[in-house]
Write a protein that holds these residues in place. Structure first.
Motif, short mmCIF file in Angstrom:
data_model
loop_
_atom_site.label_atom_id
_atom_site.label_comp_id
_atom_site.label_asym_id
_atom_site.label_seq_id
_atom_site.Cartn_x
_atom_site.Cartn_y
_atom_site.Cartn_z
N ASP A 189 40.78 -14.63 49.41
CA ASP A 189 41.74 -13.90 50.23
C ASP A 189 42.12 -14.75 51.43
O ASP A 189 41.25 -15.20 52.19
CB ASP A 189 41.12 -12.58 50.72
CG ASP A 189 41.00 -11.56 49.60
OD1 ASP A 189 41.96 -11.43 48.84
OD2 ASP A 189 39.95 -10.91 49.50
N TYR A 231 44.03 -16.30 41.49
CA TYR A 231 43.36 -15.28 42.31
C TYR A 231 42.52 -14.36 41.42
O TYR A 231 41.36 -14.05 41.75
CB TYR A 231 44.40 -14.46 43.08
CG TYR A 231 43.80 -13.40 43.97
CD1 TYR A 231 43.41 -13.70 45.27
CD2 TYR A 231 43.62 -12.09 43.51
CE1 TYR A 231 42.85 -12.73 46.09
CE2 TYR A 231 43.06 -11.12 44.32
CZ TYR A 231 42.67 -11.44 45.61
OH TYR A 231 42.11 -10.48 46.41
N THR A 290 47.81 -10.99 44.95
CA THR A 290 46.61 -10.17 44.73
C THR A 290 46.80 -9.14 43.62
O THR A 290 45.82 -8.52 43.18
CB THR A 290 46.23 -9.43 46.02
OG1 THR A 290 47.31 -8.56 46.41
CG2 THR A 290 45.93 -10.41 47.14
N ASN A 308 48.69 -15.85 41.21
CA ASN A 308 48.09 -14.58 40.80
C ASN A 308 47.01 -14.81 39.75
O ASN A 308 45.94 -14.17 39.79
CB ASN A 308 49.18 -13.66 40.25
CG ASN A 308 48.62 -12.39 39.61
OD1 ASN A 308 48.51 -12.30 38.39
ND2 ASN A 308 48.25 -11.43 40.45
#
Length: 304
Positions: free
Chosen positions: A48, A41, A267, A38
């Motif tokens: 993605d 990201y 995400t 996380n």
């Protein structure tokens, strides 16, 4: 690829801390993994990797990034130097591919491979099926292919066509062998129809496929061979679909739920403060009963 850094693998695995069977996505270690993913990201370090159905994106998307000189790193085979690099060089003439070692565990400094096929009967073993009508003929062929002459043929092909023997006894490929053709899952020099490691007959000693490969390929294979296999659940153990269904129900989709929640956790769509709710849902879906099935099979295998 990064699961082993947290002493776990995806799905069923052997916990190196306890020696018991676990399920990677049903552990507190998995929460640590998700926390890191996380963070990466949110910092834009990973892209993605899921489609709208929570499945990992296909090769069409990854290939677009690789050949577009967008991807910085990816999981691939040693044949990427032949399969990928020529296309990448068309976009970036200075591109190089560099093999990296397996990630190191943050808990015991070991390097575990997540590739479960390392525990299977693979490139050094040949079997004759009980259904084979001509086992003697099959054994004769196998004996020949393991011989020096047979191994030479499988590694280099036909003398005078794909290779020549030099005055000093070494061998060299011919121009025909280096011709690029459509083969298997991409475009390769013709020589790899003889010496492509993951589709060719097993070789031993001097007939090893590394004899025909570039040094960077050989170095990569040696680097990736340096890995621990302790966490891989033995492929020799068979758990039937009926046993699986009896544990979690034929209609259960534990894998689908895990994939969906992984995407949401990484995400940020689902906060990691809800991780305990995720574990509770998996428990209700029967994941502990499923682990017990694999544990029982593992115990019987170990006691044989």
């Amino acid at each position: 690829m990064f699961y082993p850094a947290y002493n776990m693998l995806t799905g069923i695995y052997v916990d190196p801390d306890t020696g018991k069977i676990g399920y990677g996505e049903y552990t507190e270690k998995y929460k640590e993994f998700l926390t890191t993913m996380n963070k990466w990201y949110s910092e834009g370090l990973i892209d993605d990797i899921y489609d709208e159905n929570y499945n990992l994106v296909g090769s069409d998307v990854t290939d677009e990034h690789i050949y577009g000189d967008i991807a910085g790193s990816w999981k691939g085979l040693a044949n990427n130097w032949e399969q990928r690099l020529p296309g990448i060089l068309q976009k970036n003439a200075n591109a190089v591919l560099v093999a990296v070692p397996w990630v190191q565990s943050t808990m015991n400094s070991k390097k575990y491979t997540p590739n479960t096929y390392y525990s299977t009967i693979d490139r050094t073993t040949v079997c004759i099926s009980v259904d084979c009508k001509y086992p003697e003929a099959a054994a004769t062929l196998i004996d020949y292919m393991y011989s020096e002459e047979g191994g030479l043929y499988l590694t280099w092909g036909v003398e005078g066509e794909s290779y020549v023997t030099n005055d000093d006894g070494t061998r060299s490929w011919t121009e025909a062998a280096d011709e690029v053709i459509d083969y298997y899952d991409g475009s390769f020099p013709r020589k790899f129809t003889y010496a492509m490691a993951h589709v060719s007959f097993p070789r031993l000693d001097q007939n090893d496929t590394s004899a025909t490969r570039e040094q960077q390929y050989v170095d990569a294979c040696e680097l990736w061979a340096d890995a621990e296999l302790d966490m891989i659940y033995p492929k020799a153990i068979s758990v039937t679909q009926d046993q699986h269904n009896a544990a979690v129900g034929a209609e259960s989709d534990i894998g689908g739920y895990i994939a969906e929640m992984q995407m949401k956790f990484i995400t940020g769509e689902e906060p990691l403060t809800n991780f305990d709710n995720y574990l509770d849902t998996l428990k209700k879906m029967g994941i502990e009963d499923l682990i017990a099935v694999y544990q029982d099979a593992y115990d019987r295998y170990q006691a044989r």
